[in-house]
Design an enzyme around this catalytic site. Structure first.
Site, mmCIF file in Angstrom:
data_model
loop_
_atom_site.group_PDB
_atom_site.id
_atom_site.type_symbol
_atom_site.label_atom_id
_atom_site.label_comp_id
_atom_site.label_asym_id
_atom_site.label_seq_id
_atom_site.Cartn_x
_atom_site.Cartn_y
_atom_site.Cartn_z
ATOM 1 N N ARG A 246 -21.112 37.073 23.399
ATOM 2 C CA ARG A 246 -22.369 36.815 22.756
ATOM 3 C C ARG A 246 -22.716 38.098 21.960
ATOM 4 N NH1 ARG A 246 -21.421 32.167 23.657
ATOM 5 N NH2 ARG A 246 -23.063 30.334 24.466
ATOM 6 N N GLU A 274 -25.680 35.431 14.015
ATOM 7 C CA GLU A 274 -24.499 34.857 13.730
ATOM 8 C C GLU A 274 -25.050 33.888 12.886
ATOM 9 O OE1 GLU A 274 -20.920 33.890 16.443
ATOM 10 O OE2 GLU A 274 -22.722 32.932 16.934
ATOM 11 N N HIS A 293 -16.473 32.733 15.222
ATOM 12 C CA HIS A 293 -16.660 31.832 16.394
ATOM 13 C C HIS A 293 -15.552 30.868 16.650
ATOM 14 C CE1 HIS A 293 -20.171 31.354 19.427
ATOM 15 N NE2 HIS A 293 -19.003 30.823 19.837
#
Length: 335
Positions: A246, A274, A293
């Site tokens: 993360r 993000e 991602h």
């Protein structure tokens, strides 16, 4: 044949055919009575409520609404929630466990592509492939055949932060290579690390001694900015930081300072925030390699998640227990 238990999808409707392509859906429907055209995104919908009242198995995924007490009251026959993705934190509530409802996650299946991405980046970083690509793109020339000092994967130290499912899979994938992995995790003892085949180090020692550091810890209040200014300063010159966990585990402001000094490089599949704002310096710094991602399940890998749920459903229908159950007590330490 005994009657199949009623099941219901609860996720973003567009994901159903991606996670459950025809062959996986057909196998799932051999075990449970589930309609792929009825997908719960709003548990107040009358058509959904009618089926929910009869549902024994809820098949969840990305976009599942929160399963609070009102929803659970409307599902008196519910006995299992099978999640076709990783973390259940966004929708699961303690009421599930308090009512004895089994909760399962496909996190193990989702860990595989993340670990594969990590392995690929470790090997590429060891050979300086990403930076060499950028240098060639800028110079439009090649040094040709010749010895490049300071690179290579022979004996390089790889520090793994977190013995999560992904962290453990990374350690497995590293075994065939001539690398020297080490682990840090406050919940792992020396005996367990030895069983994993790696030395257990305090975080500071791991950072000081690793050529490549890869982050696989969960996001919790304790791990916020786990890798901050002080920690980054411990890493040796030329070290590489890989983050597929993360974004908030790494202090991006501190990382930008190190990247601008050209002391470290970073491979980030996750960022904070993000997505990154368009003016983020991470887009342009030569020592930063950013991907959107991508490490988790994508494309044809999504079917692996559906297959994991299908296998869990088969176990339940046969009278067994989920193989990948999620316990409430462990939830706070999971991603």
């Amino acid at each position: 044949m005994s009657q199949r238990p009623q099941a219901l999808f609860a996720m973003a409707a567009e994901n159903v055919p991606l996670v459950f392509p025809p062959e996986v859906l057909a196998r799932l429907r051999e075990s449970v009575d589930i309609d792929p055209a009825l997908v719960a995104r709003d548990f107040t919908d009358p058509g959904v409520l009618d089926v929910l009242a009869r549902t024994e198995i809820l098949v969840t995924g990305w976009g599942c609404p929160r399963l609070g007490s009102t929803v659970l009251d409307a599902a008196p026959r519910l006995r299992a929630v099978l999640h076709s993705a990783g973390s259940v934190k966004s929708f699961a509530t303690p009421g599930l466990w308090q009512r004895g409802i089994a909760v399962s996650s496909a996190a193990v299946a989702n860990a595989l592509p993340v670990a594969e991405y990590t392995l690929a980046m470790i090997l590429l970083a060891g050979k300086d492939v990403l930076a060499a690509r950028d240098r060639m793109r800028t110079s439009r020339t090649s040094s040709g055949w010749g010895i490049v000092p300071g690179i290579g994967n022979h004996g390089r130290r790889v520090g793994v932060i977190g013995a999560s499912r992904i962290g453990r899979r990374v350690l497995e994938l590293l075994r065939p290579f001539d690398l020297r992995p080490a682990l840090t995790d406050p919940y792992v003892d020396e005996a367990e690390a030895a069983a994993l085949g790696v030395p257990l180090l305090p975080l500071d020692d791991l950072l000081r001694t690793s050529d490549i550091v890869t982050v696989h810890a969960p996001e919790t209040p304790e791990t916020h900015h786990l890798i901050g200014r002080r920690e980054l300063a411990l890493m040796p010159d030329g070290a590489v930081l890989v983050n597929t966990a993360r974004g908030a585990l790494v202090d991006h402001d501190a990382l930008v300072t190190e990247l601008r000094a050209e002391r470290l490089t970073a491979i980030l599949d996750v960022t904070d925030p993000e997505p990154l704002p368009t003016d983020s310096p991470l887009y342009d710094l030569p020592g930063a390699f950013i991907t959107p991602h991508l490490a988790g399940s994508q494309g044809n890998e999504l079917a692996r998640l559906g297959l994991a749920v299908t296998e869990e459903a088969e176990r339940l229908v046969a009278g067994g227990k989920p193989a990948y159950g999620v316990e409430l007590a462990a939830l706070e330490r999971e991603a």
